[in-house]
Write a protein that holds these residues in place. Structure first.
Motif, PDB file in Angstrom:
ATOM      1  N   LEU A 102       0.830  -1.216   0.000  1.00 48.49           N
ATOM      2  CA  LEU A 102       0.000   0.000   0.000  1.00 48.49           C
ATOM      3  C   LEU A 102       0.861   1.262   0.000  1.00 48.49           C
ATOM      4  N   LEU A 123      -5.519   6.649  -4.976  1.00 46.97           N
ATOM      5  CA  LEU A 123      -5.892   5.721  -3.903  1.00 46.97           C
ATOM      6  C   LEU A 123      -6.679   6.371  -2.774  1.00 46.97           C
ATOM      7  N   PHE A 157      -9.780   4.475  -1.858  1.00 54.57           N
ATOM      8  CA  PHE A 157      -9.465   3.218  -1.177  1.00 54.57           C
ATOM      9  C   PHE A 157      -9.156   3.483   0.290  1.00 54.57           C
ATOM     10  N   TYR A 172      -8.963  -7.521  -3.801  1.00 57.28           N
ATOM     11  CA  TYR A 172      -9.655  -6.807  -2.731  1.00 57.28           C
ATOM     12  C   TYR A 172      -9.937  -5.360  -3.149  1.00 57.28           C
ATOM     13  N   ALA A 173      -8.962  -4.711  -3.751  1.00 60.81           N
ATOM     14  CA  ALA A 173      -9.132  -3.330  -4.195  1.00 60.81           C
ATOM     15  C   ALA A 173     -10.267  -3.216  -5.213  1.00 60.81           C
ATOM     16  N   GLU A 174     -10.434  -4.235  -6.052  1.00 54.70           N
ATOM     17  CA  GLU A 174     -11.539  -4.231  -7.018  1.00 54.70           C
ATOM     18  C   GLU A 174     -12.892  -4.193  -6.324  1.00 54.70           C
ATOM     19  N   VAL A 193      -9.001  -0.022 -10.677  1.00 56.56           N
ATOM     20  CA  VAL A 193      -7.852  -0.842 -10.294  1.00 56.56           C
ATOM     21  C   VAL A 193      -6.956  -1.097 -11.496  1.00 56.56           C
TER      22      VAL A 193
END
Length: 126
Positions: A27, A39, A42, A102-104, A112
């Motif tokens: 990250l 980001l 996120f 996970y980010a998706e 992403v």
């Protein structure tokens, strides 16, 4: 974030502290390398994500050898940090896939893909 870290620990096959540090390093890398603000969404939606970045950034870094200095930035620098945690290339690829999967769920596939595409060399790990 706790549930995700448990998944990383299981899928990558590492201890809890290694999973936390590994995710934190990825990250931190993404935050540094991505276009400004990419980001933000996120980090705003994932409690604990910023804390993982702050944790790894506050740890002392070893200056290492001259050769180590050559690989201290970019994707190779990240891979080097993950290797120092004990992850091999297979585990690094699993880690990257889990993080991007996970980010998706948080950002959507298009965002992403744009993030991944903005960082040279990243595609070999995901």
């Amino acid at each position: 974030m706790e549930e995700f870290l448990n998944l990383v620990q299981k899928e990558v096959g590492v201890e809890e502290t290694v999973a936390q540090k590994a995710v934190g390093h990825v990250l931190a890398f993404l935050q540094k390398e991505c276009p400004e603000g990419a980001l933000t969404e996120f980090f705003n939606k994932v409690p604990g994500a910023r804390a993982l970045v702050e944790q790894v950034e506050s740890e002392p870094t070893s200056s290492g050898s001259v050769l180590g200095g050559l690989f201290s930035s970019g994707v190779m620098g990240l891979a080097s940090k993950l290797n120092m945690l004990g992850l091999d290339m297979s585990q690094i690829q699993k880690l990257a896939r889990e993080i991007f999967k996970y980010a998706e769920t948080i950002l959507g596939k298009e965002k992403v893909e744009a993030i991944a595409g903005s960082i040279p060399g990243l595609s070999q790990f995901i």
